[in-house]
Design a protein around this motif. Structure first.
Motif, PDB file in Angstrom:
ATOM      1  N   PRO B 112     -16.798 -14.945  23.668  1.00 31.66           N
ATOM      2  CA  PRO B 112     -15.914 -16.487  23.819  1.00 31.66           C
ATOM      3  C   PRO B 112     -14.716 -16.579  23.315  1.00 31.66           C
ATOM      4  N   SER B 113     -14.261 -15.552  22.542  1.00 36.57           N
ATOM      5  CA  SER B 113     -12.931 -15.664  22.314  1.00 36.57           C
ATOM      6  C   SER B 113     -12.073 -14.935  23.173  1.00 36.57           C
ATOM      7  N   MET B 114     -12.216 -14.089  23.960  1.00 35.29           N
ATOM      8  CA  MET B 114     -11.522 -13.522  25.040  1.00 35.29           C
ATOM      9  C   MET B 114     -11.616 -14.565  26.184  1.00 35.29           C
ATOM     10  N   CYS B 115     -12.724 -15.411  26.322  1.00 32.86           N
ATOM     11  CA  CYS B 115     -12.697 -16.249  27.316  1.00 32.86           C
ATOM     12  C   CYS B 115     -11.599 -17.495  27.090  1.00 32.86           C
ATOM     13  N   ILE B 116     -11.704 -17.837  25.653  1.00 28.09           N
ATOM     14  CA  ILE B 116     -10.653 -18.887  25.067  1.00 28.09           C
ATOM     15  C   ILE B 116      -9.265 -18.190  25.424  1.00 28.09           C
ATOM     16  N   ILE B 117      -8.923 -17.019  25.073  1.00 29.13           N
ATOM     17  CA  ILE B 117      -7.482 -16.502  25.484  1.00 29.13           C
ATOM     18  C   ILE B 117      -7.227 -16.399  26.954  1.00 29.13           C
ATOM     19  N   ALA B 118      -8.155 -16.312  27.659  1.00 22.85           N
ATOM     20  CA  ALA B 118      -8.025 -16.212  29.173  1.00 22.85           C
ATOM     21  C   ALA B 118      -7.775 -17.557  29.616  1.00 22.85           C
ATOM     22  N   ALA B 119      -8.521 -18.590  29.155  1.00 26.88           N
ATOM     23  CA  ALA B 119      -8.489 -19.882  29.531  1.00 26.88           C
ATOM     24  C   ALA B 119      -7.237 -20.777  29.235  1.00 26.88           C
ATOM     25  N   GLY B 120      -6.738 -20.403  28.023  1.00 31.36           N
ATOM     26  CA  GLY B 120      -5.426 -20.904  27.588  1.00 31.36           C
ATOM     27  C   GLY B 120      -4.370 -20.342  28.771  1.00 31.36           C
ATOM     28  N   SER B 122      -4.729 -19.319  31.851  1.00 27.46           N
ATOM     29  CA  SER B 122      -5.035 -19.702  33.129  1.00 27.46           C
ATOM     30  C   SER B 122      -4.690 -21.140  33.389  1.00 27.46           C
ATOM     31  N   SER B 123      -4.613 -22.031  32.412  1.00 25.87           N
ATOM     32  CA  SER B 123      -4.466 -23.297  32.459  1.00 25.87           C
ATOM     33  C   SER B 123      -2.879 -23.577  32.829  1.00 25.87           C
ATOM     34  N   ARG B 124      -2.128 -22.629  32.328  1.00 21.97           N
ATOM     35  CA  ARG B 124      -0.785 -22.875  32.772  1.00 21.97           C
ATOM     36  C   ARG B 124      -0.091 -23.973  31.971  1.00 21.97           C
ATOM     37  N   SER B 125      -0.682 -24.359  30.938  1.00 25.20           N
ATOM     38  CA  SER B 125      -0.085 -25.365  30.059  1.00 25.20           C
ATOM     39  C   SER B 125       0.710 -24.575  28.728  1.00 25.20           C
ATOM     40  N   ILE B 126       1.896 -25.051  28.512  1.00 27.10           N
ATOM     41  CA  ILE B 126       2.529 -24.465  27.489  1.00 27.10           C
ATOM     42  C   ILE B 126       1.786 -24.494  25.988  1.00 27.10           C
ATOM     43  N   PHE B 127       1.050 -25.483  25.855  1.00 26.47           N
ATOM     44  CA  PHE B 127       0.206 -25.436  24.418  1.00 26.47           C
ATOM     45  C   PHE B 127      -1.041 -24.532  24.706  1.00 26.47           C
ATOM     46  N   GLY B 128      -1.490 -24.604  25.986  1.00 28.35           N
ATOM     47  CA  GLY B 128      -2.576 -23.504  26.233  1.00 28.35           C
ATOM     48  C   GLY B 128      -2.114 -21.964  25.725  1.00 28.35           C
ATOM     49  N   GLU B 129      -0.844 -21.779  26.476  1.00 26.88           N
ATOM     50  CA  GLU B 129      -0.384 -20.537  26.197  1.00 26.88           C
ATOM     51  C   GLU B 129      -0.025 -20.158  24.910  1.00 26.88           C
ATOM     52  N   ILE B 130       0.555 -20.994  24.051  1.00 25.00           N
ATOM     53  CA  ILE B 130       0.826 -20.889  22.738  1.00 25.00           C
ATOM     54  C   ILE B 130      -0.494 -20.543  21.963  1.00 25.00           C
ATOM     55  N   GLY B 131      -1.556 -21.301  22.218  1.00 21.68           N
ATOM     56  CA  GLY B 131      -2.691 -21.294  21.664  1.00 21.68           C
ATOM     57  C   GLY B 131      -3.327 -20.059  21.691  1.00 21.68           C
ATOM     58  N   SER B 132      -3.460 -19.662  23.073  1.00 18.28           N
ATOM     59  CA  SER B 132      -4.128 -18.293  23.477  1.00 18.28           C
ATOM     60  C   SER B 132      -3.167 -17.130  22.709  1.00 18.28           C
ATOM     61  N   ALA B 133      -1.909 -17.233  22.767  1.00 18.79           N
ATOM     62  CA  ALA B 133      -1.342 -16.307  21.899  1.00 18.79           C
ATOM     63  C   ALA B 133      -1.653 -15.956  20.461  1.00 18.79           C
ATOM     64  N   ARG B 134      -1.813 -17.031  19.793  1.00 15.90           N
ATOM     65  CA  ARG B 134      -2.178 -17.181  18.659  1.00 15.90           C
ATOM     66  C   ARG B 134      -3.754 -16.799  18.280  1.00 15.90           C
ATOM     67  N   GLU B 135      -4.535 -17.113  19.549  1.00 17.51           N
ATOM     68  CA  GLU B 135      -5.988 -16.720  19.449  1.00 17.51           C
ATOM     69  C   GLU B 135      -6.093 -14.992  19.478  1.00 17.51           C
ATOM     70  N   ALA B 136      -5.087 -14.512  20.215  1.00 12.74           N
ATOM     71  CA  ALA B 136      -5.017 -12.960  20.410  1.00 12.74           C
ATOM     72  C   ALA B 136      -4.753 -12.390  19.258  1.00 12.74           C
ATOM     73  N   VAL B 137      -3.665 -12.875  18.538  1.00 13.24           N
ATOM     74  CA  VAL B 137      -3.130 -12.039  17.388  1.00 13.24           C
ATOM     75  C   VAL B 137      -4.163 -12.379  16.122  1.00 13.24           C
ATOM     76  N   LEU B 138      -4.946 -13.434  16.186  1.00 10.67           N
ATOM     77  CA  LEU B 138      -5.794 -13.832  14.950  1.00 10.67           C
ATOM     78  C   LEU B 138      -7.082 -12.642  15.212  1.00 10.67           C
ATOM     79  N   SER B 139      -7.642 -12.555  16.583  1.00 10.16           N
ATOM     80  CA  SER B 139      -8.562 -11.745  16.734  1.00 10.16           C
ATOM     81  C   SER B 139      -8.352 -10.609  16.649  1.00 10.16           C
ATOM     82  N   VAL B 140      -7.091  -9.880  16.948  1.00  9.82           N
ATOM     83  CA  VAL B 140      -6.797  -8.321  16.432  1.00  9.82           C
ATOM     84  C   VAL B 140      -6.716  -8.220  14.939  1.00  9.82           C
TER      85      VAL B 140
END
Lengths: 187, 304
Positions: B112-120, B122-140
């Motif tokens: 699910p966490s991978m899906c959240i990163i991918a979803a952010g 693929s939504s091409r929204s600037i807020f989504g991309e920042i959120g995904s980057a944060r999720e990726a860093v957090l998950s690592v």
């Protein structure tokens, strides 16, 4: 109406998610909208949630007299909210442009640009009036989605402190306990 | 584990029939606990259910092309993998399992966490991309501790079977491992003080910004199922060995509820940390738990 539609109608009434938009407001109404979510008024009891994205919202809450700068943004955000949706105009400004009437910086009132379902008058309106307006808008939204017919906009009575507005008195003339501030509001 | 037990576990208990109402219940407990900590009354009991039904009845924005198909697929994958993770939990005694199901469970909980990163993204929204980057860093950051804690418990016992792990007697290593898991749960469930990916005051809804209607309903459901899976994993590791099946189920539910309550109270009592503070917390402060757990696992292994 079958069971699923009934459940859907009930859920729509019980789960209004708001998106708040400022159309050139002085911030007075915005503060009151946030106050309606605070511990004293606690709109979450009605399922109200203030959402960050217009895509998630059901009810668009607009404050302010609609400046020229805000018009396009308001139209865009209105289109971004997905149906069924409703619009609540909070404060006297979006309804009539209030004391800023005839200003050349304004493109208001709001009804010129998007359809409005509930007007909550006041400068600023009390948080309980805002909560009542949101609850009415949620009812309108559910009914409209179920019956697919237009519903006339609702103008809520001006409510003074001490009166819940449930009596329909329109403020200061109410016999329910009210303070001096109520008559001030009416004037 | 034969076909019938596998299906029963996936669809009935602790799978979908139990997990979906439990997900709504945990979401309600979270909101109610935060409301009560703030001196409010909070939402009614059925609120997450009403939200879900209402979202199912809303429209979705038109999406086209591969990007649109992907955006529709991510929430479904997230729900499916979270439900599968719940189905793998060894709640009932002697309900069967297979060697290596711990690894499958960890993979399914991570999806699910991978899906959240991918979803952010693929939504091409600037807020989504920042959120995904944060999720990726957090998950690592939190996964190092999370995985080391579980793997050290498993390695000390020479098994990757969940049922065998759940039936072990309490040991200092296990307590240490459970503590390390508990520290990771707020980050895994995006709760304060680690609610960075969906930090509403900063980046709106993060990766979910462009989602609406039934797709958003699926995200809410997958978040609820993640609650059930993550608290359930800790609950099964912490629960004492019980042979009566209904008592085991009851203890599981009670322990999960307690963990949800604990996490919600911590979430409402803390403020959000910055991303660099969060990463430093996981890499510097909690890594000591993981290192201790691995060291004692190795020690136990050589001694036995």
């Amino acid at each position: 109406m079958n069971l699923w539609n009934k459940l859907m109608c009930y859920s729509r009434r019980r789960s209004p998610w708001l998106f708040h938009m400022n159309g050139g407001s002085c911030n007075g109404c915005d503060i009151e909208l946030v106050a309606s979510l605070s511990p004293r008024y606690d709109a979450e009891q009605l399922g109200v949630r203030l959402e960050g994205s217009p895509r998630h919202a059901d009810i668009l809450c607009i404050t302010g007299p609609i400046t020229h700068n805000a018009v396009n943004a308001i139209k865009t955000v209105y289109d971004q909210v997905l149906g069924p949706k409703a619009v609540v105009a909070i404060g006297s400004c979006p309804a009539t442009t209030n004391v800023f009437i005839d200003s050349r910086t304004l493109a208001g009132p709001l009804t010129k640009h998007i359809p409005v379902d509930v007007f909550v008058p006041g400068c600023p309106p009390r948080p309980d009036a805002i909560i009542q307006g949101v609850a009415m808008a949620a009812g309108i939204l559910a009914e409209r989605a179920a019956k697919k017919q237009p519903i006339a906009p609702v103008v809520m009575p001006l409510v003074g402190p001490g009166c819940s507005g449930a009596c329909g008195c329109g403020g200061g003339t109410c016999s329910t306990p009210s303070s001096d501030a109520a008559s001030e509001v009416q004037q | 584990m034969n076909m019938t037990t596998a299906l029963a576990r996936l669809l009935i208990f602790p799978g979908l029939l139990f997990a979906v109402p439990a997900a709504w219940f945990f979401l309600w407990v979270e909101r109610k606990a935060v409301a009560m900590m703030q001196g409010r009354i909070g939402p009614p009991f059925m609120q997450p259910f009403y939200d879900f039904i209402k979202l199912l009845g809303k429209g979705t924005p038109p999406r086209s092309g591969i990007g649109g198909m992907l955006m529709r697929a991510w929430p479904l994958i997230a729900v499916a993998s979270a439900a599968g993770a719940v189905g793998l939990l060894p709640v009932l005694p002697s309900s069967g399992g297979f060697q290596g199901d711990l690894i499958l469970l960890l993979a399914l909980m991570e999806l699910p966490s991978m899906c959240i990163i991918a979803a952010g993204f693929s939504s091409r929204s600037i807020f989504g991309e920042i959120g995904s980057a944060r999720e990726a860093v957090l998950s690592v950051s939190y996964n190092i501790v999370f995985l080391l804690a579980i793997v050290s418990i498993a390695a000390s016992q020479h098994t990757f079977s969940l049922e065998a792990l759940a039936q072990l007697p309490a040991s200092p290593l296990r307590v240490l491992g459970i503590l390390a898991l508990l520290v990771c749960l707020p980050a895994k469930l995006h709760l304060n003080p680690f609610s960075l990916p969906n930090a509403e005051q900063e980046i709106y809804s993060g990766p979910m910004t462009e989602y609406a209607g039934p797709e958003l309903a699926m995200w809410e459901l997958s978040h609820g199922l993640e609650w059930v899976a993550a608290t359930g994993l800790v609950a099964t590791l912490a629960a004492p060995v019980i042979t009566t099946w209904w008592l085991a189920a009851l203890v599981f539910v009670a322990l999960s509820f307690g963990i949800v309550l604990l996490l919600s109270v911590v979430a409402s009592a803390t403020a959000r940390l910055q991303i660099d503070t969060t990463v430093r917390f996981y890499w510097q402060c909690t890594l000591i738990f993981a290192v201790l757990a691995v060291a004692s696992a190795l020690f136990m292994r050589f001694r036995s």
